[in-house]
Design an enzyme around this catalytic site. Sequence first.
Site, short mmCIF file in Angstrom:
data_model
loop_
_atom_site.label_atom_id
_atom_site.label_comp_id
_atom_site.label_asym_id
_atom_site.label_seq_id
_atom_site.Cartn_x
_atom_site.Cartn_y
_atom_site.Cartn_z
CE LYS A 288 1.13 -0.54 10.25
NZ LYS A 288 0.71 -1.56 11.28
CG HIS B 293 -0.29 -0.26 2.51
ND1 HIS B 293 0.56 0.64 3.10
CD2 HIS B 293 -0.34 -1.32 3.36
CE1 HIS B 293 1.00 0.17 4.25
NE2 HIS B 293 0.47 -1.02 4.43
CD GLU B 294 1.45 6.37 -1.36
OE1 GLU B 294 2.46 7.09 -1.40
OE2 GLU B 294 1.00 5.79 -2.37
N GLY B 295 1.94 3.12 2.26
CA GLY B 295 2.97 3.14 3.28
C GLY B 295 4.25 2.47 2.80
CG HIS B 296 4.32 -1.71 2.04
ND1 HIS B 296 2.98 -2.03 2.07
CD2 HIS B 296 4.91 -2.42 3.03
CE1 HIS B 296 2.77 -2.91 3.04
NE2 HIS B 296 3.91 -3.17 3.64
N GLY C 49 9.02 1.25 8.43
CA GLY C 49 8.01 2.23 8.82
C GLY C 49 7.90 2.38 10.33
CB SER D 18 -1.28 -5.68 4.59
OG SER D 18 -0.15 -5.09 4.00
NE ARG D 19 -1.95 -7.86 11.10
CZ ARG D 19 -2.12 -9.09 11.52
NH1 ARG D 19 -3.33 -9.57 11.67
NH2 ARG D 19 -1.08 -9.87 11.77
CD GLN E 36 8.94 -4.98 11.76
OE1 GLN E 36 8.35 -6.06 11.72
NE2 GLN E 36 8.82 -4.08 10.79
#
Length: 279
Positions: A150, A35-38, A148, A187-188, A154
């Site tokens: 978000k 998505h746009e985040g990636h 990211g 993605s969820r 991680q």
Amino acid sequence: MTEIIRTVADLRAKVRGWKAAGESIGVVPTMGALHEGHLSLARAARVECDRVIVTIFVNPKQFNNPEDLLKYPRTEEADAVLLATVPVDAIFAPSPEEVYPEGFGSVVSVSGVSEPLEGKMRPGHFDGVSTVVTKLFGMTLADRGYFGQKDWQQLQVVLKLVRDLNLPVTIVGCETIREADGLAMSSRNVRLTAEGRAKAPVFYAAITAAATDIRAGLPDRMAIREAAEAMRGAGFDRVEYIELRDAETLIPSDDPTRPRRMLAAAWLDGVRLIDNIPV
């Protein structure tokens, strides 16, 4: 169409040519369903590096629930179309057998920062992340890795991994990309029903309000309790945690002189959402 590489041998052959030409390499590790985040991570790498590799690998070792692994969307063809718009130089999309060949028996484990929050809720998850990220850095010979914010915990795990093991990779943490209504892209999100999607922005709004109240002097616990109540009142199935932590170590923090992060996880429509913001 961007070249899709399946084997480490083919990837290394490609990378050796780039390295011989003195070119820098950026890697964006993903599990696909882009998505746009990636894409924002890939664009950041495109600006800062001569060559950009996006990896697409649904890593079985970071799923503690086999059902989640089966449900995870696999959209390689659509992902490749999106990445061509950046563009990136290569997509590395290996099979599980290529990443974890027969007899594979090593685990990379980062203690401390991996243990609370997501580490507590998803046992073994960060061992899987650390192991695959270490392998991807070795496979791609990347100079810079893009992640990211978000997934804040991680990101801290990867930063500590690189420091502890003296890996020659610079880690770049990029801002969370959000929908217009504030929901962090994930993605969820596609698994939410229309009704759930309408409720989802309350997540970001609630923790943002809590952070604002804490900065204004409201006691941490009171602000967090009000955020949880707002989410439950909006129809969230369950608030798993909302916690104020030291931004780097992720230990509980009541010290406003150090950077702090509010991290949260909650269930809506049977979908687990996570988010975080600075405080």
